[in-house]
Design a protein around this motif. Structure first.
Motif, PDB file in Angstrom:
ATOM      1  N   SER A  96      26.546  76.995   7.651  1.00 12.34           N
ATOM      2  CA  SER A  96      25.176  77.359   8.035  1.00 12.34           C
ATOM      3  C   SER A  96      24.859  76.883   9.447  1.00 12.34           C
ATOM      4  O   SER A  96      24.187  77.580  10.208  1.00 12.34           O
ATOM      5  N   CYS A  99      26.679  79.171  12.002  1.00 10.14           N
ATOM      6  CA  CYS A  99      26.223  80.566  12.075  1.00 10.14           C
ATOM      7  C   CYS A  99      24.707  80.596  12.082  1.00 10.14           C
ATOM      8  O   CYS A  99      24.056  80.247  11.096  1.00 10.14           O
ATOM      9  N   VAL A 100      24.148  81.007  13.195  1.00 10.51           N
ATOM     10  CA  VAL A 100      22.697  81.065  13.316  1.00 10.51           C
ATOM     11  C   VAL A 100      22.225  82.462  12.917  1.00 10.51           C
ATOM     12  O   VAL A 100      22.732  83.461  13.422  1.00 10.51           O
ATOM     13  N   ASN A 102      19.589  85.073  13.313  1.00 10.87           N
ATOM     14  CA  ASN A 102      18.513  85.303  14.269  1.00 10.87           C
ATOM     15  C   ASN A 102      17.338  86.046  13.629  1.00 10.87           C
ATOM     16  O   ASN A 102      17.437  86.609  12.526  1.00 10.87           O
ATOM     17  N   SER A 103      16.211  86.053  14.331  1.00 17.05           N
ATOM     18  CA  SER A 103      14.983  86.685  13.836  1.00 17.05           C
ATOM     19  C   SER A 103      15.149  88.187  13.691  1.00 17.05           C
ATOM     20  O   SER A 103      14.539  88.805  12.803  1.00 17.05           O
ATOM     21  N   ARG A 126      16.342  87.612  19.295  1.00 17.04           N
ATOM     22  CA  ARG A 126      17.537  86.815  19.546  1.00 17.04           C
ATOM     23  C   ARG A 126      17.326  85.343  19.182  1.00 17.04           C
ATOM     24  O   ARG A 126      18.274  84.575  19.097  1.00 17.04           O
ATOM     25  N   GLU A 127      16.102  84.951  18.962  1.00 17.04           N
ATOM     26  CA  GLU A 127      15.784  83.551  18.647  1.00 17.04           C
ATOM     27  C   GLU A 127      16.250  83.206  17.231  1.00 17.04           C
ATOM     28  O   GLU A 127      16.277  84.061  16.354  1.00 17.04           O
ATOM     29  N   PRO A 128      16.596  81.953  16.965  1.00 14.07           N
ATOM     30  CA  PRO A 128      16.965  81.544  15.611  1.00 14.07           C
ATOM     31  C   PRO A 128      15.757  81.678  14.677  1.00 14.07           C
ATOM     32  O   PRO A 128      14.625  81.399  15.055  1.00 14.07           O
ATOM     33  N   SER A 129      16.035  82.100  13.461  1.00  8.58           N
ATOM     34  CA  SER A 129      14.948  82.339  12.511  1.00  8.58           C
ATOM     35  C   SER A 129      14.587  81.100  11.708  1.00  8.58           C
ATOM     36  O   SER A 129      13.521  81.048  11.100  1.00  8.58           O
ATOM     37  N   GLY A 130      15.467  80.127  11.678  1.00  8.33           N
ATOM     38  CA  GLY A 130      15.225  78.934  10.876  1.00  8.33           C
ATOM     39  C   GLY A 130      15.688  79.118   9.432  1.00  8.33           C
ATOM     40  O   GLY A 130      15.483  78.245   8.600  1.00  8.33           O
ATOM     41  N   SER A 132      18.779  79.446   6.891  1.00  6.00           N
ATOM     42  CA  SER A 132      20.200  79.079   6.871  1.00  6.00           C
ATOM     43  C   SER A 132      21.030  80.216   6.281  1.00  6.00           C
ATOM     44  O   SER A 132      20.526  81.079   5.561  1.00  6.00           O
TER      45      SER A 132
END
Length: 173
Positions: A96, A99-100, A102-103, A126-130, A132
């Protein structure tokens, strides 16, 4: 005959004859209605017997189908729960972290399940979604279980309908 004509006037003989004819006619009507009533009662009895036969056949189909597909649903949900619980075995915390999600993936996933379009891609996608990778895998396992259960339900209903048609048609013969 002379004595009859002298004792009873013509009008009374006509009345007696008319009454006798009327009585014979009414007796014939009653007999005809009784025959028609018997025919109707026989017809209704046959219909009732046929309906009972159909209901018994349909009840058997309901019981058999319910037994078969209820067991299948239970197995599908048991395996699905097991898959969800074993997610951390296959997707570890290190996986987890590596591997990010993304939103854009989350937005696309959510729009696909709501049957809407996600719209044009933006820089925020492109931002991480938070979320996992483990949560994604658990969601995928849950969705797969639900889809398999719906598939079994659809197949079961189709099979149930065909069997009902068959027993109904066979019972009517």
């Amino acid at each position: 005959m002379n004595m009859l004509t002298s004792v009873l006037p013509l009008w009374s003989r006509v009345m007696v004859t008319a009454c006798l004819v009327g009585v014979v006619f009414l007796l014939g009507q009653l007999h005809g209605e009784r025959v028609a009533g018997d025919f109707h009662n026989e017809y209704v009895g046959k219909q009732a017997a046929q309906t009972v036969k159909i209901i018994k056949a349909q009840a058997k189909v309901v019981t058999e189908t319910e037994t078969i597909y209820k067991d299948r649903f239970i197995k599908i949900y048991e395996k699905g729960d097991k898959n969800e619980k074993e997610t951390s075995t296959y997707v570890t915390a290190d996986d987890s972290a590596a591997c990010v999600v993304n939103s854009g993936f989350v937005r696309h996933h959510d729009s696909a399940w709501s049957s809407n379009t996600a719209g044009p891609a933006t820089i925020a996608d492109r931002e991480p979604s938070g979320i996992s990778l483990t949560a994604v895998a658990e969601t995928n396992a849950f969705n797969a279980t639900t889809c398999l259960a719906w598939r079994e339900q659809a197949l079961g209903l189709r099979d149930f309908y065909k069997k009902l048609q068959t027993v109904t048609n066979e019972s009517q013969e």
